[in-house]
Structures are given as structure tokens and as C-alpha cells.
Design a protein around this motif. Structure first.
Motif, PDB file in Angstrom:
ATOM      1  N   SER A 295     -20.508  27.724  22.489  1.00  0.00           N
ATOM      2  CA  SER A 295     -20.965  27.930  23.865  1.00  0.00           C
ATOM      3  C   SER A 295     -20.919  26.637  24.669  1.00  0.00           C
ATOM      4  N   ILE A 296     -20.287  25.608  24.112  1.00  0.00           N
ATOM      5  CA  ILE A 296     -20.234  24.302  24.780  1.00  0.00           C
ATOM      6  C   ILE A 296     -18.893  24.113  25.471  1.00  0.00           C
ATOM      7  N   HIS A 297     -18.952  23.625  26.684  1.00  0.00           N
ATOM      8  CA  HIS A 297     -17.747  23.384  27.466  1.00  0.00           C
ATOM      9  C   HIS A 297     -17.379  21.907  27.414  1.00  0.00           C
ATOM     10  N   ALA A 298     -16.125  21.617  27.146  1.00  0.00           N
ATOM     11  CA  ALA A 298     -15.568  20.261  27.279  1.00  0.00           C
ATOM     12  C   ALA A 298     -14.172  20.418  27.854  1.00  0.00           C
ATOM     13  N   ARG A 299     -13.720  19.416  28.605  1.00  0.00           N
ATOM     14  CA  ARG A 299     -12.555  19.646  29.470  1.00  0.00           C
ATOM     15  C   ARG A 299     -11.190  19.487  28.813  1.00  0.00           C
ATOM     16  N   ASN A 300     -11.110  18.870  27.627  1.00  0.00           N
ATOM     17  CA  ASN A 300      -9.804  18.591  27.012  1.00  0.00           C
ATOM     18  C   ASN A 300      -9.633  19.355  25.705  1.00  0.00           C
ATOM     19  N   VAL A 301      -8.445  19.889  25.486  1.00  0.00           N
ATOM     20  CA  VAL A 301      -8.119  20.552  24.218  1.00  0.00           C
ATOM     21  C   VAL A 301      -7.499  19.515  23.284  1.00  0.00           C
TER      22      VAL A 301
END
Length: 260
Positions: free
Chosen positions: A213-219
Motif C-alpha cells: 500500500s506504499i507509493h514510491a515514484r520509481n520502478v
């Protein structure tokens, strides 16, 4: 100490930190784990804090939309500690004597490194905290990444020192996990993970259930590159289906160290 007093103390504790475990609250309040869990349920019901796996978290861990955001290493280190230890214990059973393994930076991977400290293995890490621990307490063969120390996210990395260590397994964490893949907020971690993933036969992700459920901007890596994800019992059905649909093997760490 009555219920209201205990619950107020728990909420006040969370003003100075993002998370408190059931075990810690037992010791602080001098009550049973069952009593602490009832207090957490009530606090969660009142909206004063949020019930999470292994304890209770401050409300600012999540956004109003219910999506949590990635936190720095020092803060994340103290979240879901029991789940991370259980995940690390299960991951350690996947390592055979004589193997060469890569253990990435990150708090859950740190717990795995501690489990492997006295094993007859070759271990490579880019984690400064883990390298320091193994230097003082470990007996395994240790290789440390070359380059500069980046104090956040506590890893050693340099584009001029590509890793020359090859392993059967690469254990890596993630700040978040989504259908796109493993997510990181720090571009340096993305570059490091991509490079190290090319030096191992299997990629094994260690991630407690909060990470879904955590958002981070880079794959950093697509799910198609991941062989196995080890997580805890709070994994949602939706997250489990997402992984299975991507062809990822899911292993669930239990309190006993066994999985299902």
C-alpha cells in the motif's frame, strides 16, 4: 491503570514516533498482549491511530486516500519489526551452506544478514549497517560494495565501481510493490538494484505486507524479473492475486518461522 489512560498513553507515544509494537507496549504498560490489542482496536475505531501488523502506527503514516508513502531508512527500520524478523527467518532457510548470495540494503534485508552472520556462505552487501554488523559479529565470508557511502538510504554505491560479485540468489527489499513492479523513491537505489539483479540467478523480494500500500515514484524491477516474494500473514487477497498473476511465487512467513 484504566483503559482510557492506557489508550491516551499509546496515542501520546505516537506523537514522537511512527510505530509502536505490541511487545513494546506490553512492557511499557505492564499488561498482556491481549489487553494491548484491545486498546489498539479501540484507538483504531476512534480514529486516533491506525492498527497495523504487529502494533499501531501514527495517522501520518498514511495519506487521506489510504495510500502510505515511503519513509527514510531510520524511520522504516522501526516499523513492523516482528514481521521483518519472521520474513528474514524464512528467507534464511532458502540459503544453503557454501552458496554465494547478495543481500541488498534495507531494514528487512538487514535482519536476513543477521540470520546469515555465522553461516558458511559468501555474502555480498551494499548495506553500510549490515557490513558494520557482520564486521563485528559475523563469521561468513563478506564482500562489501565499493564506492561512496550514501547516508540515506545507508548504502555504498558508485557508478564507477560496478559489482563484480556473482551469486545464486539476490535478496532485495522494496519501499513499495505495485503491478508495475518494485518501487523506490531514491534513484540511487534503483540504479543499484538494477545492477545487482544482473549478477544473480534468482531474485527474492523480502517485503512486509505494508509495502503493497506504499507509493514510491520509481520502478526498480518489474515483477516479471522477480522469482519469489516473502511476506507476512497480513498480505491482502488482492496483492496475492497480483503477484500470482505476474508469475511470482509467494511465501508467507508465520510466527513459527514456517510458511504456507
Amino acid at each position: 491503570m484504566n483503559d482510557l489512560v492506557r489508550q491516551r498513553l499509546i496515542v501520546e507515544l505516537l506523537r514522537d514516533r511512527p510505530f509502536a509494537s505490541v511487545r513494546e507496549l506490553q512492557e511499557r504498560l505492564g499488561v498482556s498482549a491481549a489487553t494491548v490489542r484491545r486498546d489498539i482496536d479501540k484507538i483504531d475505531e476512534l480514529g486516533s491511530a491506525r492498527k497495523v501488523y504487529g502494533g499501531v502506527s501514527a495517522l501520518d503514516v498514511a495519506s487521506k486516500a489510504g495510500t502510505a508513502f515511503a519513509r527514510p531508512y531510520d524511520e522504516n527500520r522501526d516499523l513492523a519489526v516482528e514481521a521483518k524478523r519472521q520474513i528474514a527467518e524464512l528467507a534464511a532457510t532458502m540459503v544453503q551452506d557454501g552458496e554465494a548470495v547478495i543481500v541488498n540494503g534495507g531494514s528487512t534485508c538487514f535482519h536476513l544478514g543477521v540470520k546469515l552472520a555465522d553461516r558458511n556462505i559468501r555474502l555480498f552487501t551494499n548495506s553500510m549497517p549490515l557490513a558494520g554488523y557482520l564486521g563485528d559479529h559475523g563469521r561468513c565470508s563478506l564482500t562489501v560494495a565499493g564506492g561512496d557511502l550514501h547516508r540515506e538510504p545507508r548504502v555504498i554505491y558508485s557508478p564507477h565501481h560496478p559489482p563484480q560479485f556473482y551469486a545464486s540468489k539476490y535478496f532485495v527489499g522494496a519501499q513499495g510493490i505495485a503491478a508495475e513492479g518494485l518501487l523506490e523513491s531514491h534513484p540511487l537505489m534503483v540504479r543499484s538494484i538494477i545492477e545487482l539483479s544482473q549478477n544473480a540467478d534468482q531474485i527474492i523480494v523480502l517485503a512486509d505486507s505494508r509495502k503493497f500500500s506504499i507509493h514510491a515514484r520509481n520502478v526498480s524491477l518489474p515483477l516479471s524479473r522477480v522469482g519469489t516474494v516473502i511476506t507476512d500473514e497480513a498480505l491482502s487477497d488482492a496483492a496475492a492475486r497480483m503477484l500470482e498473476n505476474a508469475g511470482v511465487n509467494v511465501r508467507i512467513a508465520r510466527a513459527t518461522g514456517q510458511d504456507a
